[in-house]
Scaffold this active site. Structure first.
Site, mmCIF file in Angstrom:
data_model
loop_
_atom_site.group_PDB
_atom_site.id
_atom_site.type_symbol
_atom_site.label_atom_id
_atom_site.label_comp_id
_atom_site.label_asym_id
_atom_site.label_seq_id
_atom_site.Cartn_x
_atom_site.Cartn_y
_atom_site.Cartn_z
ATOM 1 N N ASN A 36 0.982 -1.759 0.151
ATOM 2 C CA ASN A 36 -0.203 0.127 0.318
ATOM 3 C C ASN A 36 0.695 1.345 0.184
ATOM 4 O O ASN A 36 1.914 1.282 0.350
ATOM 5 C CB ASN A 36 -0.654 -0.407 0.872
ATOM 6 C CG ASN A 36 -0.506 0.107 2.639
ATOM 7 O OD1 ASN A 36 0.875 -0.615 2.921
ATOM 8 N ND2 ASN A 36 -1.273 0.395 3.584
ATOM 9 N N GLU A 94 0.598 5.370 0.976
ATOM 10 C CA GLU A 94 -0.149 6.263 1.717
ATOM 11 C C GLU A 94 0.322 7.610 0.644
ATOM 12 O O GLU A 94 1.155 7.801 0.248
ATOM 13 C CB GLU A 94 -0.745 5.848 3.056
ATOM 14 C CG GLU A 94 -1.252 4.844 3.175
ATOM 15 C CD GLU A 94 -1.727 4.802 4.688
ATOM 16 O OE1 GLU A 94 -0.681 5.413 5.872
ATOM 17 O OE2 GLU A 94 -2.255 3.258 5.289
ATOM 18 N N CYS A 130 -4.150 0.800 -2.254
ATOM 19 C CA CYS A 130 -3.581 -0.265 -1.525
ATOM 20 C C CYS A 130 -3.157 -1.301 -2.077
ATOM 21 O O CYS A 130 -2.093 -1.276 -3.291
ATOM 22 C CB CYS A 130 -5.105 -1.361 -1.581
ATOM 23 S SG CYS A 130 -6.398 -0.432 -0.764
ATOM 24 N N GLU A 154 -3.313 -4.227 -3.292
ATOM 25 C CA GLU A 154 -3.138 -5.367 -3.882
ATOM 26 C C GLU A 154 -2.885 -4.942 -5.797
ATOM 27 O O GLU A 154 -2.370 -5.551 -6.868
ATOM 28 C CB GLU A 154 -5.049 -5.707 -3.824
ATOM 29 C CG GLU A 154 -4.995 -6.425 -2.747
ATOM 30 C CD GLU A 154 -5.258 -5.563 -1.756
ATOM 31 O OE1 GLU A 154 -4.857 -4.780 -2.038
ATOM 32 O OE2 GLU A 154 -5.261 -6.262 -1.059
ATOM 33 N N CYS A 212 -9.861 -5.409 -0.027
ATOM 34 C CA CYS A 212 -11.396 -4.348 0.421
ATOM 35 C C CYS A 212 -12.103 -5.160 -0.688
ATOM 36 O O CYS A 212 -11.606 -5.298 -1.785
ATOM 37 C CB CYS A 212 -10.530 -3.345 0.837
ATOM 38 S SG CYS A 212 -9.762 -2.359 -1.127
ATOM 39 N N CYS A 235 -10.419 -3.788 -3.829
ATOM 40 C CA CYS A 235 -9.368 -4.639 -4.167
ATOM 41 C C CYS A 235 -9.981 -6.438 -5.282
ATOM 42 O O CYS A 235 -9.470 -6.659 -6.222
ATOM 43 C CB CYS A 235 -8.328 -4.572 -3.507
ATOM 44 S SG CYS A 235 -7.642 -3.603 -2.577
HETATM 45 N N1 THU Z 1 -5.374 -1.861 2.302
HETATM 46 C C1 THU Z 1 -4.992 -2.384 1.304
HETATM 47 O O1 THU Z 1 -3.334 -2.086 1.119
HETATM 48 N N2 THU Z 1 -5.694 -3.552 1.227
HETATM 49 C C2 THU Z 1 -6.519 -4.125 1.006
HETATM 50 O O2 THU Z 1 -7.431 -4.757 0.781
HETATM 51 C C3 THU Z 1 -7.189 -3.013 2.592
HETATM 52 C C4 THU Z 1 -6.201 -1.925 2.910
HETATM 53 C C5 THU Z 1 -4.332 -0.926 2.869
HETATM 54 C C6 THU Z 1 -5.484 1.122 2.764
HETATM 55 C C7 THU Z 1 -4.871 1.598 3.591
HETATM 56 O O3 THU Z 1 -3.759 2.177 2.875
HETATM 57 C C8 THU Z 1 -4.597 0.292 4.961
HETATM 58 O O4 THU Z 1 -4.681 -0.409 4.131
HETATM 59 C C9 THU Z 1 -5.397 0.829 5.993
HETATM 60 O O5 THU Z 1 -6.968 1.335 5.273
#
Ligand code: THU
Length: 132
Positions: free
Chosen positions: A41, A43, A52, A54, A85, A88
């Protein structure tokens, strides 16, 4: 192979850019040619611009010429089991056969649970719907 996928997913997770949530996620995708592609991920200070793990891994797969994800090992910080999520799941759907793609949840303690994408995203909308 699972050991390699877990190691690669954890390696990607260590490279995550998650200074805001502190929730690091790594993904290691196995493609139809038996190759592994990783992502984490990313940010952003402008929060909605982050993404994310994925899509990072899927992009790496596509850029390397992979066509189809057959396994995706997702690692989070634990102890709760991480599941991709909703958005994703749909992104994974684009580059997979839902009954074939195995999603595996892990954390630094090891592998925790697994499902097919069809189980996580039943009755999914996909590329075939647009072939009319
Ligand atoms: N996140 C992912 O990378 N993949 C997911 O399927 C769920 C959430 C990340 C997004 C964000 O940077 C952090 O987790 C908290 O939500």
């Amino acid at each position: 192979m699972l050991d390699r996928l877990l190691a690669e997913s954890l390696r990607a997770r260590d490279l995550a850019h998650a200074p805001y949530s502190k929730y690091r996620v790594g993904v290691a995708i196995l493609d139809e040619q038996g190759r592994i592609h990783v992502g984490a991920n990313m940010e952003n200070a402008s929060f909605p611009q982050g993404w994310c793990a994925e899509p990072s891994a899927l992009t790496a797969m596509i850029m390397a010429g992979g066509k189809r994800a057959v396994a995706a090992l997702v690692t989070g910080p634990g102890p709760d089991i991480i599941t991709p999520c909703g958005g994703c799941r749909q992104k994974l759907r684009e580059f997979s056969v839902p009954e074939e793609l195995v999603i595996i949840a892990g954390d630094p303690g090891g592998i925790r649970q697994r499902w097919t994408l069809a189980e996580l995203l039943p009755l999914s909308f996909g590329p075939d719907h647009l072939k009319f």
